[in-house]
Scaffold this motif. Structure first.
Motif, PDB file in Angstrom:
ATOM      1  N   HIS A  31     -41.538-141.055  32.205  1.00  0.00           N
ATOM      2  CA  HIS A  31     -40.934-139.979  32.968  1.00  0.00           C
ATOM      3  C   HIS A  31     -41.880-138.782  32.990  1.00  0.00           C
ATOM      4  O   HIS A  31     -42.647-138.542  32.063  1.00  0.00           O
ATOM      5  CB  HIS A  31     -39.564-139.575  32.412  1.00  0.00           C
TER       6      HIS A  31
ATOM      7  N   SER B 141     -38.294-136.858  35.860  1.00  0.00           N
ATOM      8  CA  SER B 141     -37.334-135.853  35.432  1.00  0.00           C
ATOM      9  C   SER B 141     -37.987-134.493  35.326  1.00  0.00           C
ATOM     10  O   SER B 141     -39.203-134.348  35.381  1.00  0.00           O
ATOM     11  CB  SER B 141     -36.740-136.231  34.066  1.00  0.00           C
TER      12      SER B 141
ATOM     13  N   ALA C 142     -38.204-143.501  36.895  1.00  0.00           N
ATOM     14  CA  ALA C 142     -37.630-142.219  36.479  1.00  0.00           C
ATOM     15  C   ALA C 142     -38.641-141.097  36.602  1.00  0.00           C
ATOM     16  O   ALA C 142     -39.777-141.245  36.167  1.00  0.00           O
ATOM     17  CB  ALA C 142     -37.139-142.308  35.036  1.00  0.00           C
TER      18      ALA C 142
ATOM     19  N   VAL D 124     -32.644-139.719  29.903  1.00  0.00           N
ATOM     20  CA  VAL D 124     -33.403-140.739  30.631  1.00  0.00           C
ATOM     21  C   VAL D 124     -34.014-141.738  29.664  1.00  0.00           C
ATOM     22  O   VAL D 124     -34.058-142.944  29.921  1.00  0.00           O
ATOM     23  CB  VAL D 124     -34.497-140.077  31.487  1.00  0.00           C
TER      24      VAL D 124
END
Length: 219
Positions: free
Chosen positions: A191, A172, A170, A182
């Motif tokens: 992330h 973001s 991930a 997430v």
């Protein structure tokens, strides 16, 4: 001059005509010049062929003043712009109506793809998802990353389009709602924020002093 149509044949009969004029023609016509959105739309239509070009109602007003010597208000220029765009590209509603046929041809052209269109209970367009087979196969060679991006839609159908490409990891944006979502789905995956996006935000918010942070841009 007075005329009337002859039995809707497209031909006209002149019933009255006064050929005597007491003032010059230019005094009676030029002083009362006016234009319609249809006329202006037809004139500016070629300038919208390039969809990347920005041609605003303010630009139309300037060009009409230069080319025709007529002052038009902003609303008339805006209506002329809408008329030209409609004539050139059609209406947004007509474009949405072509989506089923377009998606059907995509499904035939790219077998193995995942193409879905969602409608509301009133048969109104909600969203569209397209994953071509070539891209699906390409995920086997990608690094484990989730990329979330957004694009704001403009025009009569305002809204927000969100796209996500994912395998296992991930990445973001800094927006808290994305990070929260997430975290709920990928609880054990780190992330990160996009540095390029953050730097653009710094430039917009601190226009006068962002140069002081230029050394951080390379980190």
């Amino acid at each position: 001059m007075k005329a009337s149509n002859i039995n809707k044949s497209g031909m006209f009969r002149i019933r009255a005509f006064n050929g005597k004029h007491t003032c010059p023609l230019k005094d009676r016509v030029y002083s009362q010049r006016h234009v319609t959105r249809y006329l202006i739309g037809g004139i500016v239509k070629p300038k919208f062929v390039d969809h990347k070009r920005k041609y605003t109602p303010a630009d139309i007003r300037k060009d009409v003043k230069i080319d025709l010597g007529v002052d038009v208000n902003y609303m008339l220029a805006w209506r002329a712009r809408e008329k030209a765009l409609k004539s050139l590209r059609g209406t947004p509603a007509a474009s949405y109506a072509k989506l089923p046929a377009y998606l059907y041809m995509m499904d035939i052209t790219y077998p193995g793809s995942h193409i879905r269109m969602k409608k509301s209970m009133n048969n109104e367009f909600l969203y569209l998802f397209v994953a071509l087979n070539t891209f699906i196969q390409g995920f086997n060679h990608c690094r484990p990353v989730v990329v979330v991006d957004v694009s704001h839609l403009r025009g009569p159908y305002n809204g927000t389009f969100v796209a996500a490409s994912t395998t296992d990891g991930a990445v973001s944006d800094r927006i808290e709602s994305i990070i929260k979502a997430v975290t709920n789905v990928y609880s054990n995956v780190p992330h990160y924020a996009c540095m390029f996006h953050l730097w653009n935000n710094v430039q917009k918010k601190f226009r006068k002093s962002h140069e002081k942070l230029s050394g951080k841009k390379k980190i």
